[in-house]
Design a protein around this motif. Structure first.
Motif, short mmCIF file in Angstrom:
data_model
loop_
_atom_site.label_atom_id
_atom_site.label_comp_id
_atom_site.label_asym_id
_atom_site.label_seq_id
_atom_site.Cartn_x
_atom_site.Cartn_y
_atom_site.Cartn_z
N ARG B 1 0.90 -1.03 0.15
CA ARG B 1 0.24 0.17 0.10
C ARG B 1 0.99 1.22 0.03
NH1 ARG B 1 -4.18 1.83 4.98
NH2 ARG B 1 -4.93 3.56 3.77
N LYS B 2 0.50 2.41 -0.74
CA LYS B 2 1.38 3.54 -0.73
C LYS B 2 0.98 4.29 0.27
CE LYS B 2 0.47 4.18 -5.74
NZ LYS B 2 -0.14 4.93 -6.85
N GLU B 3 2.46 5.05 0.78
CA GLU B 3 2.46 5.59 2.08
C GLU B 3 1.26 6.85 2.03
OE1 GLU B 3 6.80 5.74 3.89
OE2 GLU B 3 6.69 6.69 2.08
N VAL B 4 1.10 7.34 0.75
CA VAL B 4 0.16 8.64 0.96
C VAL B 4 -0.64 8.13 -0.63
CG1 VAL B 4 -0.25 10.93 0.64
CG2 VAL B 4 1.51 9.97 1.97
N GLU B 5 -1.92 8.07 -0.65
CA GLU B 5 -2.73 7.81 -1.74
C GLU B 5 -3.78 8.64 -2.27
OE1 GLU B 5 -3.20 3.75 -1.74
OE2 GLU B 5 -3.69 3.43 -4.12
N GLN B 6 -3.86 9.18 -3.50
CA GLN B 6 -4.83 10.14 -3.71
C GLN B 6 -5.58 9.64 -5.00
OE1 GLN B 6 -1.75 13.88 -3.39
NE2 GLN B 6 -3.89 14.61 -3.46
N ASP B 7 -6.79 10.02 -5.26
CA ASP B 7 -7.33 9.74 -6.59
C ASP B 7 -6.72 10.73 -7.57
OD1 ASP B 7 -10.77 9.83 -7.83
OD2 ASP B 7 -9.01 10.06 -8.87
N PRO B 8 -6.06 10.31 -8.68
CA PRO B 8 -5.47 11.33 -9.54
C PRO B 8 -6.34 12.50 -10.30
CG PRO B 8 -5.48 9.23 -10.45
CD PRO B 8 -6.07 9.11 -9.16
N GLY B 9 -7.34 12.14 -10.26
CA GLY B 9 -8.57 12.86 -11.03
C GLY B 9 -8.41 12.71 -12.78
N PRO B 10 -8.51 13.90 -13.53
CA PRO B 10 -8.83 15.03 -12.95
C PRO B 10 -10.53 15.07 -12.69
CG PRO B 10 -8.77 14.73 -15.46
CD PRO B 10 -8.50 13.52 -15.03
N PHE B 11 -10.78 16.18 -11.74
CA PHE B 11 -11.88 16.51 -11.25
C PHE B 11 -12.12 17.96 -12.38
CE2 PHE B 11 -13.08 14.72 -7.10
CZ PHE B 11 -11.95 13.61 -7.06
N ASN B 12 -13.29 17.60 -13.09
CA ASN B 12 -13.52 18.82 -13.87
C ASN B 12 -14.87 19.25 -13.02
OD1 ASN B 12 -11.26 18.80 -15.93
ND2 ASN B 12 -12.33 16.73 -16.38
N VAL B 13 -14.82 20.64 -12.80
CA VAL B 13 -16.12 21.33 -12.08
C VAL B 13 -16.24 22.57 -12.77
CG1 VAL B 13 -15.60 19.73 -10.06
CG2 VAL B 13 -14.70 22.29 -10.15
N PRO B 14 -17.55 23.06 -12.60
CA PRO B 14 -17.78 24.30 -13.13
C PRO B 14 -17.43 25.46 -12.16
CG PRO B 14 -19.83 23.28 -12.51
CD PRO B 14 -18.83 22.39 -12.32
N GLU B 15 -17.33 26.79 -12.45
CA GLU B 15 -17.24 27.70 -11.62
C GLU B 15 -18.30 27.68 -10.35
OE1 GLU B 15 -16.42 31.08 -14.25
OE2 GLU B 15 -15.24 31.83 -12.68
N GLY B 16 -17.86 27.96 -9.43
CA GLY B 16 -18.95 28.06 -8.32
C GLY B 16 -19.45 26.68 -7.62
N ALA B 17 -19.00 25.85 -8.14
CA ALA B 17 -18.85 24.49 -7.58
C ALA B 17 -18.24 24.19 -6.40
CB ALA B 17 -18.69 23.44 -8.62
N THR B 18 -18.77 23.12 -5.31
CA THR B 18 -18.04 22.76 -4.24
C THR B 18 -17.39 21.32 -4.86
OG1 THR B 18 -19.24 23.79 -2.87
CG2 THR B 18 -18.31 21.82 -2.09
N VAL B 19 -16.09 21.20 -4.47
CA VAL B 19 -15.16 20.01 -4.92
C VAL B 19 -14.57 19.51 -3.60
CG1 VAL B 19 -13.36 21.47 -5.67
CG2 VAL B 19 -13.61 18.88 -6.36
N ALA B 20 -14.49 18.10 -3.26
CA ALA B 20 -13.98 17.53 -2.21
C ALA B 20 -12.85 16.52 -2.76
CB ALA B 20 -14.96 17.00 -1.11
N PHE B 21 -11.48 16.78 -2.14
CA PHE B 21 -10.67 15.70 -2.49
C PHE B 21 -10.28 14.81 -0.94
CE2 PHE B 21 -10.25 17.82 -6.16
CZ PHE B 21 -9.64 19.00 -6.01
N ASN B 22 -10.06 13.70 -1.40
CA ASN B 22 -9.57 12.89 -0.21
C ASN B 22 -8.26 12.07 -0.40
OD1 ASN B 22 -12.02 13.05 1.16
ND2 ASN B 22 -12.89 11.47 0.31
N CYS B 23 -7.55 11.70 0.58
CA CYS B 23 -6.21 11.22 0.82
C CYS B 23 -6.24 10.27 1.94
CB CYS B 23 -5.34 12.36 0.76
SG CYS B 23 -3.79 11.74 1.34
#
Lengths: 114, 112
Positions: B1-23
């Motif tokens: 298992r990687k020491e630190v793991e993130q979803d690489p995305g990309p996250f494409n969102v419109p202006e004004g949106a709320t977006v969340a990333f996890n790690c």
């Protein structure tokens, strides 16, 4: 705002040549680091330096690499006999109180080995 | 298992949106946590530290869940200028590595 300065911004070198990458950390910082980032990959730790000596190094930091603080302001990374796979962005960072408090990075040196 | 793991995305969102990333991080002894932002071919810049109680800085909210070993970053009211790669960064001294360990990053693209 204080900043970490790196020179040169871009260096092209022939395979087998030696390069020296230079960094001027923030003046009151005591902890210094080198990281590298191969294009499209993650930021990887190379070495940390404190109190005029290496405090830790990664498996990447082999005998090909060395670091030095030749005077009170500069912090250098030397790569002997460069290989094609050494091509990367090299970032210097410094911290006042250590890694647990975060770093400030310099803008990097893009090293291209041809 | 990687020491630190993130979803690489990309996250494409419109202006004004709320977006969340996890790690997620693998070592329960990890002590310090950060979010850095990296623009294309630029250096990582500290966005915010992550504290156990959670913390907010303007439109950005960071949270830490030690039991589940994950960190989150919430961006509200996304701006075009938020487009960047967001790096999850962890300090894991128990492994003998006192220097910071970086995740591979999650790319965010905010669209007009």
């Amino acid at each position: 705002e204080p900043e970490v300065t790196q020179t040169p911004s871009h260096q092209v070198t022939q395979m087998g040549q030696e390069v020296i990458l230079r960094c001027v950390p923030i003046s009151n910082h005591l902890y210094f680091y080198w990281y590298r980032q191969i294009l499209g990959q993650k930021v990887e730790f190379l070495v940390s330096f404190y109190n005029n000596e290496i405090s830790e190094k990664s498996e990447i930091f082999d005998d090909q690499f060395s670091v030095e603080r030749p005077d009170g302001s500069n912090f250098t990374l030397k790569i002997r006999s460069t290989k094609l796979e050494d091509s990367a962005m090299y970032f210097c960072a410094s911290s006042e109180r250590g890694a647990g408090y975060g770093y400030t990075f310099g803008s990097g040196t893009r090293l291209t080995v041809v | 298992r990687k020491e630190v793991e993130q979803d690489p995305g990309p996250f494409n969102v419109p202006e004004g949106a709320t977006v969340a990333f996890n790690c997620t991080y693998s070592n329960s002894a990890s002590q310090s946590f950060f979010w850095y932002r990296q623009d294309c071919r630029k250096e990582p810049k500290l966005l915010m530290s992550v504290y156990s109680s959670g913390n907010e800085d303007g439109r950005f909210t960071a949270q830490l869940n030690r039991a589940s070993q994950y960190i989150s970053l919430l961006i509200r009211d996304s701006k075009l200028s938020d487009s960047a790669t967001y790096l999850c960064v962890v300090n894991i001294p128990a492994t003998g590595r006192r220097a910071l360990t970086f995740g591979s990053g999650t790319r965010l693209q905010v669209q007009p």
